[in-house]
Design a protein around this motif. Structure first.
Motif, PDB file in Angstrom:
ATOM      1  N   SER A  54       0.831  -1.206   0.000  1.00 58.75           N
ATOM      2  CA  SER A  54       0.000   0.000   0.000  1.00 58.75           C
ATOM      3  C   SER A  54       0.863   1.253   0.000  1.00 58.75           C
ATOM      4  O   SER A  54       0.548   2.248  -0.669  1.00 58.75           O
ATOM      5  CB  SER A  54      -0.918  -0.004   1.226  1.00 58.75           C
ATOM      6  N   SER A  57       2.414   1.302  -3.738  1.00 55.46           N
ATOM      7  CA  SER A  57       1.501   1.413  -4.876  1.00 55.46           C
ATOM      8  C   SER A  57       0.259   2.242  -4.578  1.00 55.46           C
ATOM      9  O   SER A  57      -0.453   2.635  -5.508  1.00 55.46           O
ATOM     10  CB  SER A  57       1.077   0.010  -5.337  1.00 55.46           C
ATOM     11  N   GLY A  58      -0.048   2.484  -3.305  1.00 56.85           N
ATOM     12  CA  GLY A  58      -1.220   3.276  -2.964  1.00 56.85           C
ATOM     13  C   GLY A  58      -2.375   2.402  -2.512  1.00 56.85           C
ATOM     14  O   GLY A  58      -2.408   1.196  -2.742  1.00 56.85           O
ATOM     15  N   GLN A  62      -5.692   6.607  -3.076  1.00 54.63           N
ATOM     16  CA  GLN A  62      -4.534   7.481  -2.897  1.00 54.63           C
ATOM     17  C   GLN A  62      -3.311   6.860  -3.563  1.00 54.63           C
ATOM     18  O   GLN A  62      -3.132   5.642  -3.558  1.00 54.63           O
ATOM     19  CB  GLN A  62      -4.253   7.693  -1.403  1.00 54.63           C
ATOM     20  N   GLN A  63      -2.484   7.713  -4.139  1.00 53.71           N
ATOM     21  CA  GLN A  63      -1.268   7.241  -4.778  1.00 53.71           C
ATOM     22  C   GLN A  63      -0.241   6.808  -3.728  1.00 53.71           C
ATOM     23  O   GLN A  63      -0.195   7.352  -2.630  1.00 53.71           O
ATOM     24  CB  GLN A  63      -0.645   8.333  -5.656  1.00 53.71           C
ATOM     25  N   GLY A  64       0.560   5.816  -4.115  1.00 48.63           N
ATOM     26  CA  GLY A  64       1.662   5.402  -3.268  1.00 48.63           C
ATOM     27  C   GLY A  64       2.919   6.188  -3.582  1.00 48.63           C
ATOM     28  O   GLY A  64       2.912   7.174  -4.338  1.00 48.63           O
ATOM     29  N   GLY A  67       3.786   6.404  -7.376  1.00 47.03           N
ATOM     30  CA  GLY A  67       3.023   7.393  -8.115  1.00 47.03           C
ATOM     31  C   GLY A  67       3.376   8.817  -7.730  1.00 47.03           C
ATOM     32  O   GLY A  67       3.504   9.697  -8.590  1.00 47.03           O
ATOM     33  N   LEU A  68       3.546   9.058  -6.435  1.00 47.57           N
ATOM     34  CA  LEU A  68       3.912  10.401  -5.992  1.00 47.57           C
ATOM     35  C   LEU A  68       5.290  10.803  -6.500  1.00 47.57           C
ATOM     36  O   LEU A  68       5.512  11.956  -6.900  1.00 47.57           O
ATOM     37  CB  LEU A  68       3.867  10.471  -4.462  1.00 47.57           C
ATOM     38  N   SER A  69       6.224   9.858  -6.489  1.00 46.41           N
ATOM     39  CA  SER A  69       7.566  10.169  -6.985  1.00 46.41           C
ATOM     40  C   SER A  69       7.532  10.482  -8.473  1.00 46.41           C
ATOM     41  O   SER A  69       8.189  11.415  -8.943  1.00 46.41           O
ATOM     42  CB  SER A  69       8.508   8.984  -6.711  1.00 46.41           C
ATOM     43  N   ARG A  70       6.732   9.696  -9.219  1.00 46.95           N
ATOM     44  CA  ARG A  70       6.626   9.949 -10.656  1.00 46.95           C
ATOM     45  C   ARG A  70       6.005  11.317 -10.925  1.00 46.95           C
ATOM     46  O   ARG A  70       6.483  12.087 -11.768  1.00 46.95           O
ATOM     47  CB  ARG A  70       5.797   8.852 -11.302  1.00 46.95           C
ATOM     48  N   GLU A  71       4.945  11.635 -10.188  1.00 46.11           N
ATOM     49  CA  GLU A  71       4.288  12.929 -10.377  1.00 46.11           C
ATOM     50  C   GLU A  71       5.207  14.079  -9.971  1.00 46.11           C
ATOM     51  O   GLU A  71       5.259  15.115 -10.647  1.00 46.11           O
ATOM     52  CB  GLU A  71       2.998  12.972  -9.558  1.00 46.11           C
TER      53      GLU A  71
END
Length: 283
Positions: A54, A57-58, A62-64, A67-71
């Motif tokens: 979790s 990956s989220g 909510q993003q994990g 996803g947050l690092s990519r964004e």
């Protein structure tokens, strides 16, 4: 008077016995511990792995961290790109002004740089053709060599002329390349390096504005009264309150001492009357 109480003795330490009891207790409990570990450890590991999954990956929409690092990386890249685009656009618009400044600072050096550029262009244009004088020169050299070898008019003489022509072109191309390199070096030292230094540094007006802003911020609160210092009254009031508090504490201590003395005297009188019943009868 009663008997003197016995001193309490601390129990003696028996480290070997304590360790033996611990080991024996652990040995007896290990089967149950092993059984519990075997039953519940996979479940706990599943929970831990689920938490990790979790986190990475989220969960719950909510993003994990992935996803947050990519964004975050995308947003940072876009921000850097926009900032770089704006900065390069400003520098491009000011490049002509910077070049004009260099020329105005030293017209003599600008003329020397221009001379190197003109020479490079002349040498490049000359490397594309052979003048009649150069043609006569390599032809005459080839024919003289062929005549001395007794091969005048043959294929060897023609090949010698062709080679002579290519030698002239090669020499002129080398001269043009060297002239271009010289012009590049001179222009880089006069225009490019100083211009980039100016364009990448903060303007002097900005630095002066920052200095003025610092002076203004430092002056805030400096305009306080000099003849009448309002803090003196505050300090005097604080000192007076401190004196009052000290006096109240001293009075409380004195009152407590008097009360203690009175109670001590009454206790002494009571003890004397108790030990002398005749005195109580006389009273």
């Amino acid at each position: 008077m009663g008997s003197k109480p016995k001193a309490v003795q601390a129990p003696k330490m028996d480290i070997a016995k304590d360790i033996q009891q611990y080991v024996s207790g652990m040995s007896a409990a290990l089967p149950e511990i092993f059984s519990q570990e075997q039953q519940f450890r996979p479940q706990f590991q599943g929970l831990n792995l689920g938490d990790i999954q979790s986190f990475l990956s989220g969960a719950g929409g909510q993003q994990g961290i992935f996803g947050l690092s990519r964004e975050a990386a995308q947003q940072a890249g876009m921000g850097l790109g926009e900032a770089r685009e704006a900065e390069l656009g400003q520098m491009t618009g000011q490049a002509g002004l910077t070049r004009g400044l260099m020329q105005a600072l030293s017209p003599e050096q600008a003329a020397v740089v221009q001379g190197f550029g003109d020479e490079a262009q002349r040498a490049y244009a000359a490397s594309q053709r052979i003048s009649p004088e150069e043609q006569r020169g390599y032809q005459q050299s080839a024919r003289e060599a062929a005549s001395a070898a007794g091969r005048l008019g043959g294929n060897a003489a023609i090949a010698s002329e062709v080679m002579g022509r290519e030698d002239v072109f090669a020499r002129k191309r080398a001269e043009a390349a060297q002239a271009g390199q010289n012009a590049y070096n001179v222009a880089q030292g006069f225009y490019t390096q100083p211009g980039l230094s100016l364009l990448s540094s903060a303007p002097m007006s900005y630095q002066a504005g920052q200095n003025q802003l610092g002076l203004g911020l430092g002056a805030i609160g400096a305009g306080t009264p000099q003849l009448f210092d309002t803090s003196v009254g505050l300090n005097l009031g604080a000192a007076q309150r401190q004196n009052q508090l000290a006096a109240a504490q001293a009075n409380a201590q004195a009152k407590a001492s008097r009360s203690s003395g009175i109670m001590g005297a009454l206790g002494s009188i009571g003890a004397g009357l108790a030990s002398n019943p005749a005195a109580i009868t006389a009273i």
